[in-house]
Design a protein around this motif. Structure first.
Motif, PDB file in Angstrom:
ATOM      1  N   ALA A  76     -16.266 -29.370 -14.244  1.00 46.77           N
ATOM      2  CA  ALA A  76     -15.567 -30.383 -13.461  1.00 46.77           C
ATOM      3  C   ALA A  76     -16.138 -31.781 -13.682  1.00 46.77           C
ATOM      4  O   ALA A  76     -15.431 -32.774 -13.518  1.00 46.77           O
ATOM      5  N   LYS A  77     -17.404 -31.859 -14.063  1.00 49.48           N
ATOM      6  CA  LYS A  77     -18.024 -33.160 -14.309  1.00 49.48           C
ATOM      7  C   LYS A  77     -17.311 -33.944 -15.410  1.00 49.48           C
ATOM      8  O   LYS A  77     -17.326 -35.166 -15.412  1.00 49.48           O
ATOM      9  N   LYS A  78     -16.683 -33.233 -16.362  1.00 46.99           N
ATOM     10  CA  LYS A  78     -16.058 -33.910 -17.488  1.00 46.99           C
ATOM     11  C   LYS A  78     -14.528 -33.914 -17.388  1.00 46.99           C
ATOM     12  O   LYS A  78     -13.854 -34.316 -18.323  1.00 46.99           O
ATOM     13  N   ILE A  79     -13.994 -33.470 -16.252  1.00 48.71           N
ATOM     14  CA  ILE A  79     -12.554 -33.382 -16.036  1.00 48.71           C
ATOM     15  C   ILE A  79     -12.150 -34.313 -14.894  1.00 48.71           C
ATOM     16  O   ILE A  79     -12.880 -34.480 -13.918  1.00 48.71           O
ATOM     17  N   GLU A  80     -10.983 -34.919 -15.008  1.00 48.99           N
ATOM     18  CA  GLU A  80     -10.541 -35.888 -13.997  1.00 48.99           C
ATOM     19  C   GLU A  80     -10.231 -35.254 -12.644  1.00 48.99           C
ATOM     20  O   GLU A  80     -10.499 -35.838 -11.591  1.00 48.99           O
ATOM     21  N   GLU A  81      -9.639 -34.055 -12.644  1.00 49.56           N
ATOM     22  CA  GLU A  81      -9.238 -33.413 -11.396  1.00 49.56           C
ATOM     23  C   GLU A  81      -9.459 -31.908 -11.519  1.00 49.56           C
ATOM     24  O   GLU A  81      -9.096 -31.302 -12.524  1.00 49.56           O
ATOM     25  N   SER A  82     -10.071 -31.302 -10.504  1.00 50.06           N
ATOM     26  CA  SER A  82     -10.428 -29.892 -10.614  1.00 50.06           C
ATOM     27  C   SER A  82     -10.265 -29.162  -9.286  1.00 50.06           C
ATOM     28  O   SER A  82     -10.386 -29.757  -8.212  1.00 50.06           O
ATOM     29  N   TRP A  83     -10.011 -27.846  -9.388  1.00 47.42           N
ATOM     30  CA  TRP A  83      -9.827 -26.993  -8.219  1.00 47.42           C
ATOM     31  C   TRP A  83     -10.751 -25.788  -8.314  1.00 47.42           C
ATOM     32  O   TRP A  83     -10.732 -25.059  -9.310  1.00 47.42           O
ATOM     33  N   TYR A  84     -11.544 -25.601  -7.268  1.00 51.18           N
ATOM     34  CA  TYR A  84     -12.433 -24.438  -7.143  1.00 51.18           C
ATOM     35  C   TYR A  84     -11.744 -23.465  -6.190  1.00 51.18           C
ATOM     36  O   TYR A  84     -11.465 -23.810  -5.043  1.00 51.18           O
ATOM     37  N   VAL A  85     -11.481 -22.248  -6.661  1.00 50.90           N
ATOM     38  CA  VAL A  85     -10.802 -21.243  -5.839  1.00 50.90           C
ATOM     39  C   VAL A  85     -11.726 -20.041  -5.671  1.00 50.90           C
ATOM     40  O   VAL A  85     -12.269 -19.525  -6.657  1.00 50.90           O
ATOM     41  N   GLU A  86     -11.905 -19.592  -4.436  1.00 48.72           N
ATOM     42  CA  GLU A  86     -12.806 -18.463  -4.173  1.00 48.72           C
ATOM     43  C   GLU A  86     -12.344 -17.752  -2.902  1.00 48.72           C
ATOM     44  O   GLU A  86     -12.023 -18.407  -1.904  1.00 48.72           O
ATOM     45  N   ARG A  87     -12.306 -16.430  -2.945  1.00 50.70           N
ATOM     46  CA  ARG A  87     -11.802 -15.696  -1.782  1.00 50.70           C
ATOM     47  C   ARG A  87     -12.847 -15.487  -0.697  1.00 50.70           C
ATOM     48  O   ARG A  87     -12.513 -15.226   0.454  1.00 50.70           O
ATOM     49  N   GLN A  88     -14.156 -15.579  -1.051  1.00 52.88           N
ATOM     50  CA  GLN A  88     -15.210 -15.410  -0.048  1.00 52.88           C
ATOM     51  C   GLN A  88     -15.453 -16.731   0.693  1.00 52.88           C
ATOM     52  O   GLN A  88     -15.842 -17.734   0.087  1.00 52.88           O
ATOM     53  N   THR A  89     -15.258 -16.691   1.996  1.00 52.40           N
ATOM     54  CA  THR A  89     -15.382 -17.902   2.813  1.00 52.40           C
ATOM     55  C   THR A  89     -16.770 -18.518   2.715  1.00 52.40           C
ATOM     56  O   THR A  89     -16.916 -19.738   2.621  1.00 52.40           O
ATOM     57  N   GLU A  90     -17.813 -17.678   2.735  1.00 47.81           N
ATOM     58  CA  GLU A  90     -19.178 -18.207   2.691  1.00 47.81           C
ATOM     59  C   GLU A  90     -19.423 -19.000   1.408  1.00 47.81           C
ATOM     60  O   GLU A  90     -20.031 -20.079   1.442  1.00 47.81           O
ATOM     61  N   LEU A  91     -18.941 -18.505   0.288  1.00 50.44           N
ATOM     62  CA  LEU A  91     -19.134 -19.205  -0.983  1.00 50.44           C
ATOM     63  C   LEU A  91     -18.382 -20.533  -0.990  1.00 50.44           C
ATOM     64  O   LEU A  91     -18.868 -21.528  -1.544  1.00 50.44           O
ATOM     65  N   CYS A  92     -17.212 -20.562  -0.381  1.00 52.39           N
ATOM     66  CA  CYS A  92     -16.453 -21.822  -0.281  1.00 52.39           C
ATOM     67  C   CYS A  92     -17.211 -22.834   0.578  1.00 52.39           C
ATOM     68  O   CYS A  92     -17.254 -24.032   0.250  1.00 52.39           O
ATOM     69  N   GLU A  93     -17.791 -22.359   1.662  1.00 53.77           N
ATOM     70  CA  GLU A  93     -18.556 -23.263   2.539  1.00 53.77           C
ATOM     71  C   GLU A  93     -19.784 -23.810   1.812  1.00 53.77           C
ATOM     72  O   GLU A  93     -20.117 -24.997   1.935  1.00 53.77           O
ATOM     73  N   ILE A  94     -20.445 -22.958   1.036  1.00 56.15           N
ATOM     74  CA  ILE A  94     -21.616 -23.398   0.274  1.00 56.15           C
ATOM     75  C   ILE A  94     -21.202 -24.397  -0.795  1.00 56.15           C
ATOM     76  O   ILE A  94     -21.864 -25.425  -0.998  1.00 56.15           O
ATOM     77  N   ALA A  95     -20.100 -24.126  -1.483  1.00 52.18           N
ATOM     78  CA  ALA A  95     -19.607 -25.047  -2.512  1.00 52.18           C
ATOM     79  C   ALA A  95     -19.251 -26.397  -1.899  1.00 52.18           C
ATOM     80  O   ALA A  95     -19.590 -27.455  -2.453  1.00 52.18           O
ATOM     81  N   SER A  96     -18.585 -26.384  -0.756  1.00 45.90           N
ATOM     82  CA  SER A  96     -18.201 -27.629  -0.089  1.00 45.90           C
ATOM     83  C   SER A  96     -19.424 -28.441   0.327  1.00 45.90           C
ATOM     84  O   SER A  96     -19.375 -29.677   0.356  1.00 45.90           O
ATOM     85  N   TYR A  97     -20.505 -27.756   0.641  1.00 42.14           N
ATOM     86  CA  TYR A  97     -21.748 -28.427   1.028  1.00 42.14           C
ATOM     87  C   TYR A  97     -22.499 -28.952  -0.197  1.00 42.14           C
ATOM     88  O   TYR A  97     -23.029 -30.073  -0.192  1.00 42.14           O
TER      89      TYR A  97
END
Length: 213
Positions: free
Chosen positions: A102-123
């Protein structure tokens, strides 16, 4: 993570996590289970993901998620293979691959079904300086229906059975790439999949529809 817990993790960065857990009564103001997990994870990340390790505020998930995450050196290599302006990671996990791509891309989407991993990624992602991304808590196969058209899709199928047995055939993994890849190519120019080193390449090619070979 509060300041006391963070300082505790920093102060005990090189200590044996198991011994710290046994001394929990000495640190009543600390959530020792959380702190010990973070210390153990940071010790594993020190050489595996040095960019993440360099920031003491980074949060880490379960031991299994750390073990299954890419190393920084392999994530950087994968990032060198992608190009374009938009990217989707359908199996975000701890987010190591996603971060470096994502560092080298203009727009990116992270998709993950585990809520905890999404919360960690958002942090974590803001701490790492990542911009122009979205974190989506969803099952990848369900998300595809609303997924935007992109240049690259990343997918890392789960390669263990419910009993923990390693899976090597595409059709046994989750999601099943033999049915998923043709759908993805309708919305993406490139599909980058992380597969087992034990994969039978000839069978994998035969299992995929001829339209994507």
């Amino acid at each position: 993570m509060d300041s006391k817990t963070l300082q505790f993790i920093i102060d005990h960065a090189e200590d044996d996590p198991a011994k710290l857990a046994l001394r929990a009564s000495l640190f009543p103001e600390i959530n020792i289970n959380f702190a010990v997990r973070q210390i153990a994870a940071r010790q594993r990340a020190k050489n595996k993901i040095p960019t993440f390790y360099a920031n003491p505020e980074i949060l880490y998930p379960s031991q299994l998620a750390i073990e299954q995450s890419s190393s920084e050196i392999t994530a950087r290599h994968k990032a060198s293979l992608v190009s374009g302006k938009r990217i989707v990671d359908l199996t975000g996990g701890f987010g190591v691959d996603f971060y470096f791509m994502a560092k080298k891309i203009e727009e990116s989407w992270y998709v993950e079904r585990q809520t905890e991993l999404c919360e960690i990624a958002s942090y974590n992602f803001p701490l790492l300086g990542l911009q122009n991304y979205s974190v989506i808590n969803a099952d990848s196969q369900e998300y595809i229906d609303t997924m935007p058209c992109v240049d690259v899709v990343i997918v890392d199928p789960h390669r263990r059975s419910k009993t923990g047995r390693k899976l090597v055939f595409l059709s046994d993994c989750e999601p099943d790439l033999t049915t998923l890849v043709p759908v993805l190519f309708k919305k993406s120019k490139m599909v980058l999949a992380k597969l087992s080193p034990m994969l039978d390449i000839h069978k994998a090619v035969n299992d995929l529809p001829s339209t994507v070979q």
